[in-house]
Design a protein around this motif. Structure first.
Motif, PDB file in Angstrom:
ATOM      1  N   ALA A  26       0.843  -1.207   0.000  1.00 41.00           N
ATOM      2  CA  ALA A  26       0.000   0.000   0.000  1.00 41.00           C
ATOM      3  C   ALA A  26       0.878   1.257   0.000  1.00 41.00           C
ATOM      4  CB  ALA A  26      -0.939  -0.003   1.204  1.00 41.00           C
ATOM      5  N   MET A  27       1.924   1.257   0.822  1.00 46.01           N
ATOM      6  CA  MET A  27       2.814   2.425   0.863  1.00 46.01           C
ATOM      7  C   MET A  27       3.591   2.580  -0.446  1.00 46.01           C
ATOM      8  SD  MET A  27       2.423   4.288   3.382  1.00 46.01           S
ATOM      9  CE  MET A  27       3.544   5.457   2.646  1.00 46.01           C
ATOM     10  N   LEU A  28       3.981   1.440  -1.019  1.00 50.69           N
ATOM     11  CA  LEU A  28       4.761   1.477  -2.248  1.00 50.69           C
ATOM     12  C   LEU A  28       3.949   2.102  -3.393  1.00 50.69           C
ATOM     13  CD1 LEU A  28       7.596   0.469  -3.066  1.00 50.69           C
ATOM     14  CD2 LEU A  28       6.463  -1.508  -4.090  1.00 50.69           C
ATOM     15  N   ILE A  29       2.701   1.674  -3.529  1.00 50.06           N
ATOM     16  CA  ILE A  29       1.846   2.225  -4.589  1.00 50.06           C
ATOM     17  C   ILE A  29       1.643   3.729  -4.349  1.00 50.06           C
ATOM     18  CG2 ILE A  29      -0.387   2.047  -5.754  1.00 50.06           C
ATOM     19  CD1 ILE A  29      -0.519  -0.865  -4.742  1.00 50.06           C
ATOM     20  N   THR A  30       1.418   4.089  -3.087  1.00 49.42           N
ATOM     21  CA  THR A  30       1.269   5.509  -2.748  1.00 49.42           C
ATOM     22  C   THR A  30       2.506   6.297  -3.181  1.00 49.42           C
ATOM     23  OG1 THR A  30       0.006   4.840  -0.790  1.00 49.42           O
ATOM     24  CG2 THR A  30       0.783   7.106  -0.853  1.00 49.42           C
ATOM     25  N   GLY A  31       3.672   5.756  -2.829  1.00 45.96           N
ATOM     26  CA  GLY A  31       4.919   6.435  -3.164  1.00 45.96           C
ATOM     27  C   GLY A  31       5.117   6.564  -4.662  1.00 45.96           C
ATOM     28  N   LEU A  32       4.703   5.538  -5.379  1.00 44.61           N
ATOM     29  CA  LEU A  32       4.862   5.541  -6.830  1.00 44.61           C
ATOM     30  C   LEU A  32       4.091   6.703  -7.469  1.00 44.61           C
ATOM     31  CD1 LEU A  32       6.487   3.432  -8.366  1.00 44.61           C
ATOM     32  CD2 LEU A  32       4.316   2.478  -9.157  1.00 44.61           C
ATOM     33  N   ILE A  33       2.885   6.934  -6.976  1.00 43.94           N
ATOM     34  CA  ILE A  33       2.077   8.030  -7.528  1.00 43.94           C
ATOM     35  C   ILE A  33       2.721   9.378  -7.193  1.00 43.94           C
ATOM     36  CG2 ILE A  33      -0.181   9.145  -7.474  1.00 43.94           C
ATOM     37  CD1 ILE A  33      -1.303   6.359  -6.632  1.00 43.94           C
ATOM     38  N   ILE A  34       3.147   9.523  -5.943  1.00 47.55           N
ATOM     39  CA  ILE A  34       3.789  10.765  -5.496  1.00 47.55           C
ATOM     40  C   ILE A  34       5.062  11.044  -6.304  1.00 47.55           C
ATOM     41  CG2 ILE A  34       5.011  11.812  -3.529  1.00 47.55           C
ATOM     42  CD1 ILE A  34       2.101  11.755  -3.041  1.00 47.55           C
ATOM     43  N   PHE A  35       5.767   9.975  -6.627  1.00 49.38           N
ATOM     44  CA  PHE A  35       7.011  10.042  -7.377  1.00 49.38           C
ATOM     45  C   PHE A  35       6.834  10.829  -8.685  1.00 49.38           C
ATOM     46  CE2 PHE A  35      10.330   8.073 -10.034  1.00 49.38           C
ATOM     47  CZ  PHE A  35      11.401   8.084  -9.152  1.00 49.38           C
ATOM     48  N   PHE A  36       5.668  10.651  -9.327  1.00 47.86           N
ATOM     49  CA  PHE A  36       5.435  11.313 -10.609  1.00 47.86           C
ATOM     50  C   PHE A  36       5.003  12.770 -10.486  1.00 47.86           C
ATOM     51  CE2 PHE A  36       5.351   6.896 -11.962  1.00 47.86           C
ATOM     52  CZ  PHE A  36       6.174   6.983 -13.078  1.00 47.86           C
ATOM     53  N   GLY A  37       4.872  13.259  -9.264  1.00 46.63           N
ATOM     54  CA  GLY A  37       4.609  14.685  -9.103  1.00 46.63           C
ATOM     55  C   GLY A  37       3.134  15.047  -9.063  1.00 46.63           C
ATOM     56  N   ILE A  38       2.863  16.338  -9.047  1.00 46.93           N
ATOM     57  CA  ILE A  38       1.492  16.816  -8.866  1.00 46.93           C
ATOM     58  C   ILE A  38       0.645  16.507 -10.096  1.00 46.93           C
ATOM     59  CG2 ILE A  38       0.052  18.843  -8.405  1.00 46.93           C
ATOM     60  CD1 ILE A  38       1.905  17.964  -6.102  1.00 46.93           C
ATOM     61  N   GLU A  39       1.060  17.046 -11.242  1.00 49.94           N
ATOM     62  CA  GLU A  39       0.207  16.914 -12.432  1.00 49.94           C
ATOM     63  C   GLU A  39       0.201  15.488 -12.983  1.00 49.94           C
ATOM     64  OE1 GLU A  39       0.981  19.786 -15.480  1.00 49.94           O
ATOM     65  OE2 GLU A  39      -0.307  18.731 -16.914  1.00 49.94           O
ATOM     66  N   ASN A  40       1.373  14.898 -13.121  1.00 50.11           N
ATOM     67  CA  ASN A  40       1.433  13.563 -13.733  1.00 50.11           C
ATOM     68  C   ASN A  40       1.157  12.435 -12.756  1.00 50.11           C
ATOM     69  OD1 ASN A  40       2.035  14.444 -16.320  1.00 50.11           O
ATOM     70  ND2 ASN A  40       4.185  14.729 -15.764  1.00 50.11           N
ATOM     71  N   GLY A  41       1.243  12.706 -11.476  1.00 53.52           N
ATOM     72  CA  GLY A  41       0.970  11.683 -10.475  1.00 53.52           C
ATOM     73  C   GLY A  41      -0.409  11.880  -9.866  1.00 53.52           C
ATOM     74  N   ILE A  42      -0.483  12.837  -8.930  1.00 52.65           N
ATOM     75  CA  ILE A  42      -1.706  13.023  -8.141  1.00 52.65           C
ATOM     76  C   ILE A  42      -2.911  13.397  -9.014  1.00 52.65           C
ATOM     77  CG2 ILE A  42      -2.775  14.395  -6.316  1.00 52.65           C
ATOM     78  CD1 ILE A  42      -0.024  14.652  -5.031  1.00 52.65           C
ATOM     79  N   GLU A  43      -2.716  14.394  -9.898  1.00 54.99           N
ATOM     80  CA  GLU A  43      -3.858  14.862 -10.680  1.00 54.99           C
ATOM     81  C   GLU A  43      -4.358  13.779 -11.640  1.00 54.99           C
ATOM     82  OE1 GLU A  43      -3.295  18.684 -12.443  1.00 54.99           O
ATOM     83  OE2 GLU A  43      -5.289  18.697 -13.372  1.00 54.99           O
TER      84      GLU A  43
END
Ligand code: TRP
Length: 467
Positions: free
Chosen positions: A164-181
């Motif tokens: 669960a933490m790894l997947i979370t980190g992976l999204i954060i890794f890509f930044g605001i627009e390309n990850g979170i958004e």
């Protein structure tokens, strides 16, 4: 050349801050943060334990008059600051100590993620179970034992928590627009679609009416001070306010967005999902004569038995856990991002390194909660005192986070009252295209600097047993 918050100090390439590309992206990310285990796991069982409809009304009042005003306070601080939650306080009130509230938020993020990631791991495990083996053989006799054998274990829950933490980190890794958004734009519509299908299934079951009545016919005999405390704590938790997550998200938003409208949208959708999650669960609970007050184990012990008996249960079961996992994931990214943003903006660590560092740190901090989730766990014998009661480690973290969030929210309200000029506050909230003089904004301001802080203080004092 890019400059860091209005100062004429050029900053190098990898410190150019990201940004949400659109208002919709920001709204969906904020809704993604708000909608999570708080709505789909905690709200239904807390409501079930507190007598249903009366609790719902108290909760709605807490959202409207306290938590939503605080949400808007956080949005305003973050967008004005355009930097981490810690530094945003500094930008608005230089030379004062308010930034300590941002630091408190970073600590709170650790506390919340420690138990949140453990529960998200259980959800992921149940999703995998649902897909591979199904819930067909879950009965009243074995459902609890199975759940306990998962959470009392060592390697399985720890591995799933790590995933669960790894997947979370992976999204954060890509930044605001390309990850979170990007993830929010994909997952939020999916989440609403799945939820809709689940409700249709639940309310068309025979005997579902009792569950609907349970949610909407209030009995105020059950309301007491504890009810109000749990409702307010839950409202903060559910709207993601009190630790700077929304400050951080808003720091990535452009100046033309009307923050007031956004706050109403986010609070409205979040509350809708909480109610609707209840509608997907309680009709089924009543239709199959289960116990609505089953507590935290409601979704793990009670629901699989229902899936085993319900028509289409083999599909509904895994879909339900997928829904909860998606909701948990978009919330976890919003708890991790403030830590990462802090490391990047304040300590000048590169985003990728900051992400890796915080995932590892948060995971290590979460191990005790995972192993101390239940009395039968490896660390289950450890009991920590909190406000005159004793808790296992996971529950202790959850109780602590309630108080920390209320404290953080309180200080942010006082900050707006004491350290920030009213005209600037209203202008920030309205944005470059909104009307800073609208009556609604004035009502909000009064709530944010009077009723909200007073309400929080009253609840804090009473929960500390001081009156
Ligand atoms: N709101 C989320 C939920 O309901 C949890 C959450 C995400 C949160 N970010 C937060 C709670 C920040 C407090 C502070 O599950």
């Amino acid at each position: 050349m890019a400059y860091k918050h209005d100062q004429l100090e050029p900053i190098d390439e990898h410190h150019v801050r990201g940004k949400f590309a659109s208002r919709l992206g920001f709204v969906l990310a904020a809704v993604g943060s708000a909608v999570g285990l708080g709505n789909i796991w905690r709200f239904p069982y807390v409501m079930g334990e507190n007598g249903g409809a009366a609790f719902v009304l108290v909760y709605l009042a807490c959202v409207a008059f306290v938590a939503m005003p605080v949400l808007l306070v956080e949005f305003a601080i973050g967008r004005r600051g355009q930097t981490s939650a810690v530094s945003s306080f500094r930008v608005i009130a230089p030379g004062r100590k308010w930034w300590l509230n941002g630091l408190l938020g970073v600590i709170t993020a650790f506390v919340i993620l420690s138990f949140y990631s453990a529960v998200a791991g259980w959800v992921l495990n149940y999703f995998v179970k649902g897909v591979t083996a199904g819930f067909g053989d879950y009965t009243a006799d074995n459902s609890a034992t199975r759940f306990l054998s998962l959470i009392d274990g060592v390697s399985t829950p720890l591995i799933y928590q790590f995933l669960a933490m790894l997947i979370t980190g992976l999204i954060i890794f890509f930044g605001i627009e390309n990850g979170i958004e990007r993830i929010s734009k994909l997952f939020m519509p999916l989440l609403f679609a799945i939820l809709l299908l689940l409700i249709i299934r639940a309310v068309t079951l025979e005997g579902a009416g009792a569950g609907v009545a349970f949610m909407f016919q209030p009995d105020f005999g059950d309301v007491n001070l504890r009810t109000v405390l749990s409702a307010l704590g839950l409202a903060f938790f559910s709207l993601s306010v009190g630790m700077g997550a929304m400050i951080t998200y808003a720091s990535y938003v452009s100046k033309d967005v009307h923050l007031g409208k956004t706050a109403v949208t986010v609070a409205g959708l979040d509350t809708l999902v909480a109610l609707v999650a209840g509608l997907a669960i309680f009709p089924a609970v009543f239709a199959f004569n289960m116990e609505p007050g089953a507590g935290p184990a409601l979704i793990f012990i009670t629901l699989p038995q229902i899936f085993a008996q319900m028509p289409l249960g083999a599909i509904v079961g895994p879909t339900f856990f997928l829904l909860i996992f998606i909701a948990a994931l978009t919330s976890m990214i919003s708890i991790l991002e403030p830590i990462v943003t802090y490391l990047v903006d304040d300590l000048n660590i590169r985003r990728h390194a900051a992400t890796a560092l915080s995932v590892v740190a948060v995971y290590l901090a979460g191990i005790p909660a995972c192993l101390g989730a239940d009395a039968g766990g490896k660390l289950g014998h450890i009991k920590l005192p909190f406000l005159g009661k004793e808790f296992g480690i996971l529950d202790y973290m959850a109780e602590m986070s309630n108080i920390l969030l209320l404290l953080g929210g309180l200080v942010s309200c006082l900050f707006v009252l004491i350290a920030w000029n009213k005209r600037d506050v209203l202008a920030e909230v309205a944005g470059t295209r909104g009307n800073a003089h609208s009556p609604m904004l004035r009502v909000w301001y009064v709530l944010a600097v009077t009723l909200a802080p007073l309400g929080i203080v009253a609840i804090l004092l009473s929960s500390l047993g001081l009156f």
